[in-house]
Design an enzyme around this catalytic site. Structure first.
Site, mmCIF file in Angstrom:
data_model
loop_
_atom_site.group_PDB
_atom_site.id
_atom_site.type_symbol
_atom_site.label_atom_id
_atom_site.label_comp_id
_atom_site.label_asym_id
_atom_site.label_seq_id
_atom_site.Cartn_x
_atom_site.Cartn_y
_atom_site.Cartn_z
ATOM 1 N N TYR A 205 0.964 17.212 -30.296
ATOM 2 C CA TYR A 205 0.784 15.961 -29.556
ATOM 3 C C TYR A 205 2.092 15.174 -29.634
ATOM 4 C CZ TYR A 205 -1.611 12.411 -27.068
ATOM 5 O OH TYR A 205 -1.933 11.513 -26.095
ATOM 6 N N ARG B 84 1.515 8.496 -15.232
ATOM 7 C CA ARG B 84 2.267 7.759 -16.263
ATOM 8 C C ARG B 84 2.085 8.480 -17.583
ATOM 9 N NH1 ARG B 84 0.380 4.471 -20.386
ATOM 10 N NH2 ARG B 84 0.574 6.613 -20.998
ATOM 11 N N LYS C 95 -4.614 16.299 -26.339
ATOM 12 C CA LYS C 95 -5.569 15.312 -26.829
ATOM 13 C C LYS C 95 -6.886 15.985 -27.232
ATOM 14 C CE LYS C 95 -5.269 10.656 -26.404
ATOM 15 N NZ LYS C 95 -4.506 9.586 -25.845
ATOM 16 N N GLU D 100 -6.870 9.273 -18.940
ATOM 17 C CA GLU D 100 -5.677 9.433 -19.763
ATOM 18 C C GLU D 100 -4.397 9.355 -18.920
ATOM 19 O OE1 GLU D 100 -5.657 9.847 -23.044
ATOM 20 O OE2 GLU D 100 -3.488 10.043 -23.101
ATOM 21 N N ASP D 101 -3.492 8.478 -19.322
ATOM 22 C CA ASP D 101 -2.170 8.404 -18.708
ATOM 23 C C ASP D 101 -2.190 8.260 -17.186
ATOM 24 O OD1 ASP D 101 -1.124 8.369 -21.195
ATOM 25 O OD2 ASP D 101 -0.002 10.226 -21.056
ATOM 26 N N ASP E 281 -8.193 5.607 -23.065
ATOM 27 C CA ASP E 281 -7.637 5.558 -24.418
ATOM 28 C C ASP E 281 -6.350 4.747 -24.476
ATOM 29 O OD1 ASP E 281 -7.660 6.387 -27.167
ATOM 30 O OD2 ASP E 281 -5.884 7.546 -26.646
ATOM 31 N N ASP E 282 -5.560 4.792 -23.400
ATOM 32 C CA ASP E 282 -4.290 4.046 -23.408
ATOM 33 C C ASP E 282 -4.544 2.556 -23.526
ATOM 34 O OD1 ASP E 282 -2.819 6.474 -22.808
ATOM 35 O OD2 ASP E 282 -3.789 6.313 -20.863
ATOM 36 N N ASN F 1 6.143 5.516 -27.332
ATOM 37 C CA ASN F 1 6.338 6.956 -27.467
ATOM 38 C C ASN F 1 7.121 7.491 -26.275
ATOM 39 O OD1 ASN F 1 4.970 7.916 -29.785
ATOM 40 N ND2 ASN F 1 3.041 7.420 -28.821
#
Ligand code: NAD
Length: 550
Positions: A107, A159, A177, A248-249, A271-272, A411
């Site tokens: 990850y 993203r 993930k 996600e993203d 989650d972000d 990150n």
């Protein structure tokens, strides 16, 4: 024990347990050189394996020896991926038993590099790729998935971490993930489904790249995009009733919209936005154990005003309100700086998600001036601007606060606002520090600090497990707040004394089990659960946790 037979389910294609070469090529059943003499006889494996039988422990040691001899992290990522494709039990045993060493390889930060090179390192598909050209038949595609998914992690690749639009190459993120869901919380790999919604990419470099694996067209947008997502959500819920969907993203303009569109009707979370919020809030609770402060007294200044920043700020507001502040008072204690400076009311063209934190204040152009003006007790970096916490920024925080709270959460490592060493050096070792990327312990004066990652991986696996175990109909903010409290509660005095604001990573399965129990408890208390409340919650959660072994 004879090799396990995969569960047969309504969604599976009635797999008769494979034998011989087919068995060795099935990653869910393959044990490689660990098949025993008896199994080799019964399962038609004679002649396909070398004579010496290894135990799983010996296989784990061999994997680690090989891994450690590889020249760089990307090679290690590739090697681990290929183990995952060959032998899932062994892969997860390696990850579970060496989480400190392996998590950064499967990850963040390595997965960022892997996504950037995805077209070149791609070997074998994992999960499902659903592209814009599949519109109208997404249900048919999902019907091809042979396992009973209970948890989908889905991205459209717009993203990826702090790296921007990586299109279909963003698939590395849902895959990584979900590996953490299984390793850190024991969500069974059969229940995990990574999905790439390939709606195109606006990244011209990728469109020109001969090895790009995705659809070579610009992204869908507007109504066409929304209809595509809607079709996917409907099809996923029909194929896998009750499935938990984690966004996600996604880019800002989709992430907030999609979350708000679906969160009151079906079990979804982002989650972000929400996982990040819980991990950051837990870090604040730990920091306050050191400086003795109350959350309701903090002033928090964010560098960044996107999903992470507003998600964290929203949860901090809820937590401050739980400590007695009114909503306006709590909002007033959270400030955002984006690429155009401090987010203030008079600024034209502010996007919807920033409005809540657009305070009545004169314009301030840069972060350092914002610190000097607002005198925050905590700064939280989530702008993906590497090095943005300059020595001057850190020194200013140390002048204002005896124990400044400094979270550099961006990150991958190249985007970190500052390193751990910089945070301690420029604050005379007084910073209460958490990072988004892993750092080695730092020696400063006569003290050794052990900085720990404020990584969502402390939160989302447990939240997912608790949601699945309770069969919750919705994933609520109260669940994330419960997750944050639980995570902070598990930080020991010894952790605190060495500057660690989070528990050690090897405790992650214990942490996830406690978080899952707390999340499930909210589901049962609020009437959201679809399973019967167990008498012993922890025992119930632990029973459901997949533990890789032969
Ligand atoms: P995002 O794209 O939603 O938000 C980024 C924000 O930064 C935007 O508001 C943008 O305006 C702002 N920004 C860009 N340049 C800036 C500048 N020069 N000065 C100030 N602000 C600037 O992204 P996100 O989801 O909020 O994630 C941001 C970062 O946080 C990423 O690097 C991501 O990997 C990281 N993150 C880390 C964790 C963790 O667990 N540690 C969790 C979530 C996100």
């Amino acid at each position: 024990m004879i090799a396990p037979v995969r569960a047969t389910t309504p969604n599976s294609q009635a797999p008769d347990s494979p034998r011989g070469l087919a068995l060795l090529r099935d990653p869910l059943l393959n044990k490689g050189t660990a098949f025993t003499e008896a199994e080799r006889d019964v399962l038609g494996l004679r002649g396909f394996l070398p004579a010496h039988v290894l135990s799983m422990e010996e296989q784990v040691a061999r994997v680690l020896t090989n891994l450690r001899s590889l020249p760089n992290d990307l090679e290690k990522y590739i090697a681990l991926n290929s183990l995952h494709d060959r032998n899932e039990e062994l892969f997860f045993r390696v990850v579970c038993d060496n989480i400190d060493e392996i998590q950064p390889l499967i990850y963040t930060p390595t997965v960022g590099l892997a996504c950037q090179r995805y077209g070149l390192i791609f070997q074998r598909p994992r999960g499902m790729f659903i592209s814009a050209t599949d519109k109208g038949r997404i249900a048919e595609l999902l019907g091809n998935w042979p396992y009973p998914a209970k948890l989908i992690v889905v991205t459209d690749g717009e993203r990826i971490l702090g790296l921007g639009d990586l299109g279909a190459h963003g698939m590395g993120i849902p895959v990584g993930k979900l590996s953490l869901y299984s390793a850190c919380a024991g969500v069974h790999p059969e229940h995990c489904l990574p999905i790439m919604l390939d709606v195109g990419t606006n990244n011209q470099d990728l469109l020109n790249d001969r090895y790009y694996i995705g659809l070579r067209q610009k992204r869908l947008s507007g109504a066409a995009y929304d209809e595509f997502i809607d079709e996917f959500i409907t099809a996923a819920r029909a194929a896998f009733p009750g499935v938990l969907i984690q966004f996600e993203d996604f880019a800002n303009h989709s992430a907030f919209r999609l979350l708000h569109k679906y969160r009151d009707d079906i079990p979804v979370f982002n989650d972000d936005i929400q996982g990040t919020a819980a991990v950051a809030l837990a870090g604040l609770f730990s920091a306050l154990r050191v400086n003795g402060g109350k959350l309701a007294d903090q002033r928090v200044l964010f560098l960044g005003a996107g999903e992470a920043a507003t998600g964290i700020a929203d949860l901090i507001v809820s937590a401050m309100m739980a400590e007695g502040l009114s909503e306006p008072e709590a909002i007033k204690r959270n400030w955002l700086v984006d690429s155009r400076g401090l987010v203030v009311k008079d600024r034209a063209g502010l996007t919807e998600h920033k409005m809540r934190y657009a305070h009545d204040h004169a314009a301030v152009e840069d972060f350092l001036t914002a610190i000097r003006t607002l005198k925050p007790t905590a700064i939280i970096g989530v702008a993906a601007v590497g090095g943005a916490f300059t020595p001057e920024v850190l020194q200013a925080m140390a002048e204002i606060n005896h124990r400044p709270i400094v979270f550099a959460l961006s990150n991958p490592t190249s985007k970190a606002e500052c390193s751990a060493e910089e945070a301690y050096r420029h604050t005379d070792g007084r910073a209460l520090f958490a990072c988004g990327s892993p750092y080695d312990p730092v020696k400063f004066d006569d003290k050794t600090f052990v900085p720990r990652q404020g990584n969502n991986s402390y939160i989302f696996p447990g939240v997912g497990l608790g949601a699945i175990a309770s069969g919750t109909k919705l994933v609520t903010d109260e669940m994330f707040m419960a997750a944050a409290h639980t995570l902070a509660y598990l930080v020991t005095q010894e952790d605190i004394e060495q500057g660690s604001l989070y528990p050690s990573l090897p405790r992650i399965r214990e942490v996830s089990a406690h978080i899952a129990a707390a999340v499930a408890d909210v589901a049962y208390r609020r009437g959201l659960a679809t399973t019967a409340r167990p008498n012993d919650m922890m025992a119930y959660i632990e029973q459901q946790m997949y533990d890789p072994h032969y």
